[in-house]
Enzyme design. Sequence first.
Site, PDB file in Angstrom:
ATOM      1  N   CYS A  85      10.334 -43.268 -69.825  1.00 55.46           N
ATOM      2  CA  CYS A  85      10.356 -44.397 -70.764  1.00 55.46           C
ATOM      3  C   CYS A  85      10.924 -45.643 -70.096  1.00 55.46           C
ATOM      4  O   CYS A  85      11.960 -45.590 -69.428  1.00 55.46           O
ATOM      5  CB  CYS A  85      11.197 -44.026 -71.986  1.00 55.46           C
ATOM      6  SG  CYS A  85      11.324 -45.349 -73.212  1.00 55.46           S
ATOM      7  N   CYS A  91      18.450 -48.112 -73.479  1.00 52.56           N
ATOM      8  CA  CYS A  91      18.448 -47.510 -74.806  1.00 52.56           C
ATOM      9  C   CYS A  91      19.484 -46.394 -74.910  1.00 52.56           C
ATOM     10  O   CYS A  91      19.641 -45.579 -74.007  1.00 52.56           O
ATOM     11  CB  CYS A  91      17.063 -46.953 -75.115  1.00 52.56           C
ATOM     12  SG  CYS A  91      16.923 -46.187 -76.740  1.00 52.56           S
ATOM     13  N   CYS A  94      18.342 -41.821 -75.622  1.00 52.66           N
ATOM     14  CA  CYS A  94      18.227 -40.689 -74.681  1.00 52.66           C
ATOM     15  C   CYS A  94      19.273 -40.847 -73.584  1.00 52.66           C
ATOM     16  O   CYS A  94      19.499 -41.956 -73.100  1.00 52.66           O
ATOM     17  CB  CYS A  94      16.851 -40.656 -74.024  1.00 52.66           C
ATOM     18  SG  CYS A  94      15.482 -40.321 -75.138  1.00 52.66           S
ATOM     19  N   CYS A 168       8.344 -44.837 -77.121  1.00 52.96           N
ATOM     20  CA  CYS A 168       9.391 -43.822 -77.236  1.00 52.96           C
ATOM     21  C   CYS A 168       8.744 -42.465 -77.023  1.00 52.96           C
ATOM     22  O   CYS A 168       7.985 -41.997 -77.878  1.00 52.96           O
ATOM     23  CB  CYS A 168      10.086 -43.866 -78.601  1.00 52.96           C
ATOM     24  SG  CYS A 168      11.389 -42.627 -78.765  1.00 52.96           S
ATOM     25  N   GLN A 268      15.079 -31.515 -90.862  1.00 52.11           N
ATOM     26  CA  GLN A 268      15.151 -31.089 -89.463  1.00 52.11           C
ATOM     27  C   GLN A 268      14.343 -32.071 -88.617  1.00 52.11           C
ATOM     28  O   GLN A 268      13.319 -32.594 -89.054  1.00 52.11           O
ATOM     29  CB  GLN A 268      14.620 -29.668 -89.313  1.00 52.11           C
ATOM     30  CG  GLN A 268      15.426 -28.621 -90.064  1.00 52.11           C
ATOM     31  CD  GLN A 268      16.824 -28.423 -89.506  1.00 52.11           C
ATOM     32  OE1 GLN A 268      17.113 -28.774 -88.361  1.00 52.11           O
ATOM     33  NE2 GLN A 268      17.710 -27.841 -90.317  1.00 52.11           N
ATOM     34  N   PHE A 295      24.718 -24.663 -97.796  1.00 56.36           N
ATOM     35  CA  PHE A 295      24.345 -25.951 -97.204  1.00 56.36           C
ATOM     36  C   PHE A 295      22.815 -25.974 -97.102  1.00 56.36           C
ATOM     37  O   PHE A 295      22.241 -26.260 -96.058  1.00 56.36           O
ATOM     38  CB  PHE A 295      24.979 -26.146 -95.830  1.00 56.36           C
ATOM     39  CG  PHE A 295      26.478 -25.994 -95.810  1.00 56.36           C
ATOM     40  CD1 PHE A 295      27.308 -27.062 -96.119  1.00 56.36           C
ATOM     41  CD2 PHE A 295      27.059 -24.776 -95.484  1.00 56.36           C
ATOM     42  CE1 PHE A 295      28.688 -26.916 -96.093  1.00 56.36           C
ATOM     43  CE2 PHE A 295      28.435 -24.611 -95.450  1.00 56.36           C
ATOM     44  CZ  PHE A 295      29.259 -25.691 -95.763  1.00 56.36           C
ATOM     45  N   GLU A 315      24.087 -26.384-102.400  1.00 54.94           N
ATOM     46  CA  GLU A 315      24.030 -27.650-101.675  1.00 54.94           C
ATOM     47  C   GLU A 315      24.905 -28.669-102.400  1.00 54.94           C
ATOM     48  O   GLU A 315      24.980 -28.676-103.625  1.00 54.94           O
ATOM     49  CB  GLU A 315      22.582 -28.146-101.579  1.00 54.94           C
ATOM     50  CG  GLU A 315      22.388 -29.578-101.141  1.00 54.94           C
ATOM     51  CD  GLU A 315      22.958 -29.873 -99.762  1.00 54.94           C
ATOM     52  OE1 GLU A 315      23.525 -30.968 -99.587  1.00 54.94           O
ATOM     53  OE2 GLU A 315      22.837 -29.012 -98.857  1.00 54.94           O
ATOM     54  N   ASP A 363      24.113 -23.476 -92.854  1.00 52.94           N
ATOM     55  CA  ASP A 363      23.668 -24.514 -91.922  1.00 52.94           C
ATOM     56  C   ASP A 363      24.407 -25.811 -92.255  1.00 52.94           C
ATOM     57  O   ASP A 363      23.847 -26.725 -92.852  1.00 52.94           O
ATOM     58  CB  ASP A 363      22.149 -24.707 -92.032  1.00 52.94           C
ATOM     59  CG  ASP A 363      21.618 -25.732 -91.034  1.00 52.94           C
ATOM     60  OD1 ASP A 363      22.356 -26.116 -90.106  1.00 52.94           O
ATOM     61  OD2 ASP A 363      20.459 -26.163 -91.200  1.00 52.94           O
ATOM     62  N   CYS A 389      24.321 -27.498 -85.382  1.00 58.02           N
ATOM     63  CA  CYS A 389      23.957 -28.481 -84.352  1.00 58.02           C
ATOM     64  C   CYS A 389      25.165 -28.830 -83.492  1.00 58.02           C
ATOM     65  O   CYS A 389      25.114 -29.790 -82.720  1.00 58.02           O
ATOM     66  CB  CYS A 389      23.378 -29.737 -84.995  1.00 58.02           C
ATOM     67  SG  CYS A 389      24.503 -30.569 -86.140  1.00 58.02           S
TER      68      CYS A 389
END
EC number: 2.1.1.-
Length: 432
Positions: A85, A91, A94, A168, A268, A295, A315, A363, A389
Amino acid sequence: MHKPRNSALAVGGGAGYRTAMTDATIDITITALGHLGDGLASGPKGPLFVPGGLPGDVLRVKAQGDRATILEILTRSPARVEPTCRHFEACGGCSLQHMAEPDYLAFKRDQVVRALEDRGIEVPVDEVIPSAPGSRRRAVLTAVRAGHKLLLGYHERASNRLVDITECPVLDPKIVAAVPGLKRLAEVLMPRKGELRLTVLATPAGLDVALANAAPGMEKKLVQLSGLTADLGLARLSVDGEIILEARAPALPMGKVAAVPAPGGFTQATAEAEAHLATLVLAALGKSKKAADLFAGIGTFTFRMAETMSVHAVEGEAAAVAALDRASRQPAGLRQITFERRDLFRRPLMAAELAGFDAVTFDPPRTGAQAQAEQLALSKVKRIAAVSCNPATLARDLRILIDGGFKVTRVTPVDQFLYSPHVEVVAALERA
Protein backbone atom coordinates in the site's frame (compact mmCIF):
# COMPACT_ATOMS: atom_id res chain seq x y z
CA MET A 1 8.99 9.40 9.55
CA HIS A 2 11.70 9.79 6.91
CA LYS A 3 11.46 7.27 4.13
CA PRO A 4 13.87 4.40 5.01
CA ARG A 5 16.38 3.58 2.31
CA ASN A 6 18.95 0.88 1.73
CA SER A 7 22.59 1.74 2.17
CA ALA A 8 25.99 0.19 1.53
CA LEU A 9 26.93 1.18 5.11
CA ALA A 10 26.21 -2.24 6.57
CA VAL A 11 27.05 -2.31 10.25
CA GLY A 12 27.16 -6.05 10.92
CA GLY A 13 24.97 -8.34 12.94
CA GLY A 14 25.71 -7.75 16.63
CA ALA A 15 22.76 -7.05 18.91
CA GLY A 16 22.35 -3.75 20.67
CA TYR A 17 23.29 -0.20 19.78
CA ARG A 18 26.57 0.46 18.05
CA THR A 19 27.81 4.03 17.94
CA ALA A 20 26.36 7.30 19.13
CA MET A 21 26.84 9.53 16.07
CA THR A 22 25.16 12.49 17.79
CA ASP A 23 23.21 12.76 21.00
CA ALA A 24 20.08 11.47 19.22
CA THR A 25 21.29 9.56 16.14
CA ILE A 26 22.48 6.00 16.73
CA ASP A 27 22.84 2.68 14.93
CA ILE A 28 20.89 -0.23 16.40
CA THR A 29 20.00 -3.84 15.66
CA ILE A 30 16.38 -4.95 16.07
CA THR A 31 16.27 -8.15 18.11
CA ALA A 32 12.53 -8.76 18.57
CA LEU A 33 9.04 -7.38 18.08
CA GLY A 34 6.98 -5.90 20.89
CA HIS A 35 3.35 -6.92 21.36
CA LEU A 36 2.18 -3.87 19.38
CA GLY A 37 4.44 -4.76 16.44
CA ASP A 38 7.22 -2.23 17.11
CA GLY A 39 10.79 -3.37 16.71
CA LEU A 40 12.76 -3.74 19.95
CA ALA A 41 16.44 -2.87 20.35
CA SER A 42 18.92 -1.99 23.08
CA GLY A 43 19.71 1.72 23.19
CA PRO A 44 22.24 3.69 25.25
CA LYS A 45 19.65 4.28 27.99
CA GLY A 46 17.66 1.05 27.81
CA PRO A 47 15.12 -0.61 25.47
CA LEU A 48 14.06 1.27 22.33
CA PHE A 49 10.74 0.81 20.53
CA VAL A 50 11.11 1.35 16.79
CA PRO A 51 7.96 1.47 14.61
CA GLY A 52 8.70 -0.23 11.30
CA GLY A 53 11.69 -2.18 12.62
CA LEU A 54 11.91 -5.95 12.12
CA PRO A 55 14.14 -8.55 13.83
CA GLY A 56 17.47 -8.60 12.00
CA ASP A 57 17.26 -5.00 10.78
CA VAL A 58 20.31 -2.83 11.38
CA LEU A 59 19.01 0.73 11.46
CA ARG A 60 20.19 4.28 11.83
CA VAL A 61 17.59 5.94 14.00
CA LYS A 62 16.74 9.15 15.79
CA ALA A 63 16.12 8.21 19.41
CA GLN A 64 13.89 10.23 21.71
CA GLY A 65 13.36 8.69 25.13
CA ASP A 66 12.39 5.04 24.71
CA ARG A 67 11.21 5.47 21.10
CA ALA A 68 13.10 5.89 17.86
CA THR A 69 12.37 6.90 14.27
CA ILE A 70 14.06 5.14 11.37
CA LEU A 71 16.39 7.38 9.38
CA GLU A 72 18.06 4.69 7.30
CA ILE A 73 18.03 0.94 6.84
CA LEU A 74 21.64 -0.22 6.94
CA THR A 75 20.98 -3.97 6.75
CA ARG A 76 17.57 -5.39 5.89
CA SER A 77 15.89 -8.06 7.97
CA PRO A 78 15.34 -11.35 6.08
CA ALA A 79 11.67 -10.92 7.00
CA ARG A 80 11.36 -7.49 5.32
CA VAL A 81 9.25 -7.22 2.15
CA GLU A 82 7.94 -4.28 0.19
CA PRO A 83 4.55 -3.12 1.52
CA THR A 84 1.70 -3.28 -0.98
CA CYS A 85 0.00 0.00 0.00
CA ARG A 86 1.28 3.45 -0.92
CA HIS A 87 -0.02 4.82 2.41
CA PHE A 88 1.82 2.30 4.59
CA GLU A 89 4.49 4.50 6.14
CA ALA A 90 2.08 7.28 7.10
CA CYS A 91 -1.15 5.40 7.81
CA GLY A 92 -1.79 4.09 11.31
CA GLY A 93 -4.12 1.36 10.06
CA CYS A 94 -1.40 -1.24 9.36
CA SER A 95 1.86 -1.79 11.21
CA LEU A 96 3.12 -5.13 9.80
CA GLN A 97 2.51 -4.91 6.07
CA HIS A 98 6.28 -4.92 5.51
CA MET A 99 6.72 -8.37 7.10
CA ALA A 100 6.86 -11.62 5.10
CA GLU A 101 3.79 -13.79 5.70
CA PRO A 102 5.51 -16.77 7.42
CA ASP A 103 7.25 -14.45 9.90
CA TYR A 104 4.09 -12.38 10.34
CA LEU A 105 1.94 -15.41 11.16
CA ALA A 106 4.64 -16.79 13.46
CA PHE A 107 4.67 -13.47 15.33
CA LYS A 108 0.90 -13.62 15.83
CA ARG A 109 1.04 -17.19 17.09
CA ASP A 110 3.90 -16.27 19.41
CA GLN A 111 1.74 -13.50 20.89
CA VAL A 112 -0.69 -16.18 22.04
CA VAL A 113 2.01 -18.59 23.23
CA ARG A 114 3.73 -15.92 25.32
CA ALA A 115 0.48 -14.69 26.86
CA LEU A 116 -0.36 -18.23 27.96
CA GLU A 117 3.16 -18.89 29.27
CA ASP A 118 2.99 -15.67 31.32
CA ARG A 119 0.09 -17.28 33.19
CA GLY A 120 1.80 -20.65 33.52
CA ILE A 121 -0.37 -22.27 30.84
CA GLU A 122 1.57 -24.69 28.65
CA VAL A 123 -0.71 -26.09 25.96
CA PRO A 124 -0.21 -26.65 22.23
CA VAL A 125 -1.24 -23.67 20.11
CA ASP A 126 -2.50 -24.28 16.56
CA GLU A 127 -1.03 -22.51 13.57
CA VAL A 128 -2.74 -19.21 12.80
CA ILE A 129 -5.71 -19.32 10.44
CA PRO A 130 -4.75 -16.56 7.96
CA SER A 131 -6.81 -13.67 6.64
CA ALA A 132 -6.93 -12.69 2.97
CA PRO A 133 -6.36 -9.17 1.64
CA GLY A 134 -9.54 -7.36 0.69
CA SER A 135 -11.65 -9.27 3.23
CA ARG A 136 -12.20 -6.65 5.92
CA ARG A 137 -15.87 -5.76 5.70
CA ARG A 138 -16.00 -3.06 8.38
CA ALA A 139 -14.08 0.21 8.42
CA VAL A 140 -14.20 3.22 10.73
CA LEU A 141 -13.08 6.20 8.67
CA THR A 142 -12.59 9.81 9.70
CA ALA A 143 -13.35 12.94 7.66
CA VAL A 144 -11.78 16.30 8.39
CA ARG A 145 -11.39 19.61 6.58
CA ALA A 146 -7.93 20.76 5.53
CA GLY A 147 -8.44 24.23 4.14
CA HIS A 148 -10.86 23.90 1.22
CA LYS A 149 -10.20 20.19 0.90
CA LEU A 150 -11.92 17.32 2.68
CA LEU A 151 -9.76 14.40 3.76
CA LEU A 152 -11.17 10.93 4.42
CA GLY A 153 -9.17 8.07 5.83
CA TYR A 154 -7.23 6.96 8.88
CA HIS A 155 -5.14 8.84 11.41
CA GLU A 156 -1.40 8.58 11.25
CA ARG A 157 0.02 6.48 14.04
CA ALA A 158 0.00 8.38 17.37
CA SER A 159 -1.03 11.56 15.55
CA ASN A 160 -4.04 13.78 14.88
CA ARG A 161 -3.02 14.10 11.24
CA LEU A 162 -5.20 12.26 8.76
CA VAL A 163 -4.10 10.15 5.80
CA ASP A 164 -6.37 10.79 2.82
CA ILE A 165 -6.67 7.24 1.49
CA THR A 166 -6.97 6.31 -2.16
CA GLU A 167 -6.41 2.58 -1.63
CA CYS A 168 -6.47 0.01 1.16
CA PRO A 169 -5.38 -3.61 0.58
CA VAL A 170 -7.14 -4.73 3.76
CA LEU A 171 -10.65 -3.47 3.02
CA ASP A 172 -13.37 -5.06 0.93
CA PRO A 173 -12.91 -3.53 -2.56
CA LYS A 174 -16.52 -2.30 -2.47
CA ILE A 175 -15.64 0.02 0.42
CA VAL A 176 -12.51 1.31 -1.34
CA ALA A 177 -14.48 1.95 -4.54
CA ALA A 178 -17.01 3.98 -2.55
CA VAL A 179 -14.44 6.38 -1.03
CA PRO A 180 -15.05 9.24 -3.52
CA GLY A 181 -18.80 8.97 -2.95
CA LEU A 182 -18.33 8.78 0.82
CA LYS A 183 -16.40 12.04 0.59
CA ARG A 184 -19.37 13.68 -1.13
CA LEU A 185 -21.61 12.34 1.59
CA ALA A 186 -19.29 13.65 4.29
CA GLU A 187 -19.24 17.11 2.67
CA VAL A 188 -23.00 17.41 3.22
CA LEU A 189 -22.84 16.62 6.94
CA MET A 190 -19.39 17.88 7.88
CA PRO A 191 -19.40 19.91 11.11
CA ARG A 192 -17.74 23.33 11.14
CA LYS A 193 -15.22 22.11 13.67
CA GLY A 194 -13.90 18.70 14.54
CA GLU A 195 -14.14 15.40 12.75
CA LEU A 196 -16.91 13.35 11.19
CA ARG A 197 -16.73 9.59 11.77
CA LEU A 198 -18.02 7.13 9.18
CA THR A 199 -18.53 3.48 10.06
CA VAL A 200 -18.88 1.54 6.82
CA LEU A 201 -20.01 -2.08 6.70
CA ALA A 202 -20.07 -4.15 3.51
CA THR A 203 -23.12 -6.43 3.56
CA PRO A 204 -24.73 -8.65 0.90
CA ALA A 205 -27.36 -5.92 0.47
CA GLY A 206 -24.83 -3.15 -0.07
CA LEU A 207 -22.90 -0.75 2.12
CA ASP A 208 -24.30 0.22 5.51
CA VAL A 209 -23.00 3.69 6.43
CA ALA A 210 -23.33 5.24 9.88
CA LEU A 211 -22.10 8.80 10.48
CA ALA A 212 -21.36 10.32 13.87
CA ASN A 213 -20.79 13.94 14.93
CA ALA A 214 -22.73 15.33 11.97
CA ALA A 215 -23.51 19.02 11.56
CA PRO A 216 -26.98 20.15 12.72
CA GLY A 217 -29.79 20.86 10.27
CA MET A 218 -29.81 17.42 8.68
CA GLU A 219 -33.57 17.57 8.03
CA LYS A 220 -32.97 20.29 5.42
CA LYS A 221 -30.60 18.00 3.53
CA LEU A 222 -32.75 14.88 3.19
CA VAL A 223 -33.33 15.27 -0.56
CA GLN A 224 -29.59 15.66 -1.16
CA LEU A 225 -28.80 12.72 1.13
CA SER A 226 -31.41 10.58 -0.62
CA GLY A 227 -29.79 11.26 -3.98
CA LEU A 228 -26.32 10.44 -2.71
CA THR A 229 -27.60 7.26 -1.07
CA ALA A 230 -29.07 6.14 -4.38
CA ASP A 231 -25.94 7.12 -6.33
CA LEU A 232 -23.75 5.13 -3.96
CA GLY A 233 -26.16 2.19 -3.89
CA LEU A 234 -26.18 2.22 -0.09
CA ALA A 235 -28.31 -0.29 1.73
CA ARG A 236 -28.75 2.04 4.71
CA LEU A 237 -27.68 5.48 5.87
CA SER A 238 -27.73 6.45 9.55
CA VAL A 239 -26.72 9.69 11.21
CA ASP A 240 -25.86 9.86 14.91
CA GLY A 241 -27.72 6.62 15.59
CA GLU A 242 -30.87 7.55 13.64
CA ILE A 243 -31.73 5.65 10.47
CA ILE A 244 -32.28 8.24 7.74
CA LEU A 245 -32.76 6.03 4.70
CA GLU A 246 -32.93 2.27 4.26
CA ALA A 247 -33.19 0.94 0.72
CA ARG A 248 -32.49 -2.64 1.79
CA ALA A 249 -31.93 -4.24 5.18
CA PRO A 250 -28.14 -4.62 5.68
CA ALA A 251 -28.48 -8.15 7.03
CA LEU A 252 -25.52 -10.41 7.79
CA PRO A 253 -25.92 -14.19 7.40
CA MET A 254 -25.45 -16.09 10.65
CA GLY A 255 -26.14 -19.72 9.97
CA LYS A 256 -29.77 -20.19 8.99
CA VAL A 257 -30.83 -16.63 9.83
CA ALA A 258 -29.64 -13.13 9.01
CA ALA A 259 -29.22 -10.38 11.61
CA VAL A 260 -29.28 -6.63 10.99
CA PRO A 261 -26.77 -4.83 13.21
CA ALA A 262 -27.58 -1.52 14.81
CA PRO A 263 -26.14 1.51 12.96
CA GLY A 264 -22.40 1.51 13.57
CA GLY A 265 -22.76 -1.54 15.82
CA PHE A 266 -20.13 -4.18 16.44
CA THR A 267 -19.65 -6.99 13.95
CA GLN A 268 -16.80 -9.42 13.38
CA ALA A 269 -14.25 -7.76 11.10
CA THR A 270 -14.40 -10.33 8.28
CA ALA A 271 -17.02 -12.84 7.23
CA GLU A 272 -14.36 -15.50 6.69
CA ALA A 273 -12.92 -15.11 10.19
CA GLU A 274 -16.41 -15.17 11.67
CA ALA A 275 -17.07 -18.49 9.96
CA HIS A 276 -13.81 -19.93 11.33
CA LEU A 277 -14.60 -18.69 14.83
CA ALA A 278 -18.07 -20.21 14.69
CA THR A 279 -16.71 -23.57 13.52
CA LEU A 280 -14.22 -23.61 16.40
CA VAL A 281 -16.89 -22.61 18.94
CA LEU A 282 -19.25 -25.36 17.81
CA ALA A 283 -16.46 -27.94 17.93
CA ALA A 284 -15.61 -26.87 21.48
CA LEU A 285 -19.23 -27.23 22.61
CA GLY A 286 -19.57 -30.71 21.10
CA LYS A 287 -22.96 -32.38 21.58
CA SER A 288 -24.13 -30.09 24.36
CA LYS A 289 -27.90 -29.74 24.70
CA LYS A 290 -28.29 -26.45 26.55
CA ALA A 291 -25.80 -23.59 26.33
CA ALA A 292 -25.36 -19.96 27.28
CA ASP A 293 -23.87 -17.46 24.84
CA LEU A 294 -22.39 -14.65 26.92
CA PHE A 295 -21.46 -11.26 25.45
CA ALA A 296 -23.61 -12.52 22.57
CA GLY A 297 -23.76 -9.34 20.49
CA ILE A 298 -26.29 -9.66 17.69
CA GLY A 299 -26.12 -13.46 17.75
CA THR A 300 -22.93 -14.26 15.86
CA PHE A 301 -22.65 -17.60 17.64
CA THR A 302 -26.17 -17.82 19.10
CA PHE A 303 -27.93 -18.73 15.88
CA ARG A 304 -25.33 -21.23 14.76
CA MET A 305 -25.38 -22.86 18.20
CA ALA A 306 -29.19 -23.01 18.11
CA GLU A 307 -29.10 -25.38 15.14
CA THR A 308 -28.20 -28.21 17.55
CA MET A 309 -28.86 -26.94 21.09
CA SER A 310 -31.09 -24.56 23.01
CA VAL A 311 -29.37 -21.24 23.74
CA HIS A 312 -29.72 -18.45 26.28
CA ALA A 313 -28.02 -15.33 24.89
CA VAL A 314 -26.87 -12.57 27.24
CA GLU A 315 -25.73 -9.15 26.03
CA GLY A 316 -25.35 -5.77 27.72
CA GLU A 317 -25.99 -3.41 24.82
CA ALA A 318 -29.67 -2.65 24.19
CA ALA A 319 -29.34 -2.16 20.42
CA ALA A 320 -27.57 -5.50 20.01
CA VAL A 321 -30.23 -7.29 22.08
CA ALA A 322 -32.95 -5.72 19.92
CA ALA A 323 -31.17 -6.91 16.75
CA LEU A 324 -30.84 -10.41 18.20
CA ASP A 325 -34.53 -10.39 19.12
CA ARG A 326 -35.59 -9.42 15.60
CA ALA A 327 -33.39 -12.04 13.99
CA SER A 328 -34.63 -14.77 16.34
CA ARG A 329 -38.17 -14.30 15.07
CA GLN A 330 -37.27 -15.65 11.63
CA PRO A 331 -38.62 -19.16 10.97
CA ALA A 332 -35.45 -21.22 10.63
CA GLY A 333 -36.17 -24.45 12.46
CA LEU A 334 -33.81 -23.62 15.31
CA ARG A 335 -33.89 -24.87 18.89
CA GLN A 336 -35.24 -22.57 21.57
CA ILE A 337 -33.50 -19.20 21.89
CA THR A 338 -34.00 -16.99 24.94
CA PHE A 339 -32.15 -13.78 25.68
CA GLU A 340 -31.67 -11.07 28.24
CA ARG A 341 -29.98 -7.71 28.49
CA ARG A 342 -27.43 -7.77 31.29
CA ASP A 343 -24.13 -6.09 32.10
CA LEU A 344 -21.92 -9.12 32.61
CA PHE A 345 -19.08 -7.02 33.97
CA ARG A 346 -21.19 -5.84 36.88
CA ARG A 347 -23.61 -8.74 37.06
CA PRO A 348 -22.05 -11.94 35.72
CA LEU A 349 -24.19 -15.05 35.60
CA MET A 350 -23.64 -16.58 39.00
CA ALA A 351 -22.66 -20.22 39.47
CA ALA A 352 -26.19 -21.03 40.65
CA GLU A 353 -27.68 -19.45 37.50
CA LEU A 354 -25.34 -21.52 35.35
CA ALA A 355 -26.58 -24.77 36.91
CA GLY A 356 -28.91 -25.56 34.01
CA PHE A 357 -26.28 -25.21 31.28
CA ASP A 358 -23.86 -27.89 30.17
CA ALA A 359 -21.88 -25.51 27.92
CA VAL A 360 -21.01 -21.81 27.69
CA THR A 361 -19.52 -19.55 25.04
CA PHE A 362 -18.14 -16.13 25.95
CA ASP A 363 -16.73 -13.45 23.65
CA PRO A 364 -16.05 -10.30 25.70
CA PRO A 365 -14.41 -7.00 24.71
CA ARG A 366 -10.63 -6.60 25.04
CA THR A 367 -10.85 -6.20 28.82
CA GLY A 368 -11.87 -9.85 29.08
CA ALA A 369 -14.39 -11.60 31.33
CA GLN A 370 -12.69 -11.98 34.70
CA ALA A 371 -15.82 -11.76 36.85
CA GLN A 372 -17.69 -14.18 34.61
CA ALA A 373 -14.74 -16.58 34.50
CA GLU A 374 -14.70 -16.66 38.30
CA GLN A 375 -18.35 -17.76 38.34
CA LEU A 376 -17.79 -20.31 35.59
CA ALA A 377 -14.94 -21.77 37.65
CA LEU A 378 -17.42 -22.30 40.51
CA SER A 379 -20.11 -23.79 38.26
CA LYS A 380 -20.84 -27.30 37.03
CA VAL A 381 -20.59 -26.32 33.35
CA LYS A 382 -18.77 -29.05 31.41
CA ARG A 383 -17.62 -27.30 28.23
CA ILE A 384 -16.54 -23.75 27.42
CA ALA A 385 -15.62 -21.97 24.21
CA ALA A 386 -13.66 -18.83 25.10
CA VAL A 387 -13.26 -16.26 22.31
CA SER A 388 -11.06 -13.19 22.64
CA CYS A 389 -9.29 -10.48 20.66
CA ASN A 390 -6.77 -9.99 23.49
CA PRO A 391 -4.44 -12.91 24.29
CA ALA A 392 -3.37 -11.34 27.60
CA THR A 393 -6.84 -11.06 29.12
CA LEU A 394 -7.81 -14.41 27.63
CA ALA A 395 -4.83 -16.05 29.36
CA ARG A 396 -5.87 -14.44 32.65
CA ASP A 397 -9.42 -15.79 32.28
CA LEU A 398 -8.16 -19.25 31.27
CA ARG A 399 -5.94 -19.36 34.35
CA ILE A 400 -9.04 -18.77 36.50
CA LEU A 401 -10.90 -21.57 34.74
CA ILE A 402 -7.98 -23.98 34.94
CA ASP A 403 -7.67 -23.31 38.67
CA GLY A 404 -11.41 -24.04 38.88
CA GLY A 405 -11.03 -27.51 37.39
CA PHE A 406 -11.08 -26.98 33.62
CA LYS A 407 -8.57 -28.29 31.10
CA VAL A 408 -7.70 -26.40 27.91
CA THR A 409 -8.01 -28.85 25.02
CA ARG A 410 -7.32 -26.58 22.06
CA VAL A 411 -6.15 -23.02 21.33
CA THR A 412 -6.52 -21.61 17.82
CA PRO A 413 -5.44 -18.11 16.71
CA VAL A 414 -7.40 -16.51 13.85
CA ASP A 415 -5.88 -13.60 11.93
CA GLN A 416 -8.96 -11.42 11.69
CA PHE A 417 -7.00 -8.14 11.78
CA LEU A 418 -4.70 -8.32 8.77
CA TYR A 419 -1.36 -6.46 9.01
CA SER A 420 -2.04 -5.37 12.59
CA PRO A 421 -0.48 -6.87 15.74
CA HIS A 422 -3.91 -7.98 17.00
CA VAL A 423 -5.12 -11.56 16.82
CA GLU A 424 -8.38 -13.34 17.64
CA VAL A 425 -8.23 -16.57 19.63
CA VAL A 426 -10.60 -19.43 20.40
CA ALA A 427 -9.85 -21.71 23.37
CA ALA A 428 -11.78 -24.92 24.02
CA LEU A 429 -12.10 -26.15 27.61
CA GLU A 430 -13.57 -29.19 29.33
CA ARG A 431 -14.01 -30.16 32.95
CA ALA A 432 -10.90 -32.13 33.90
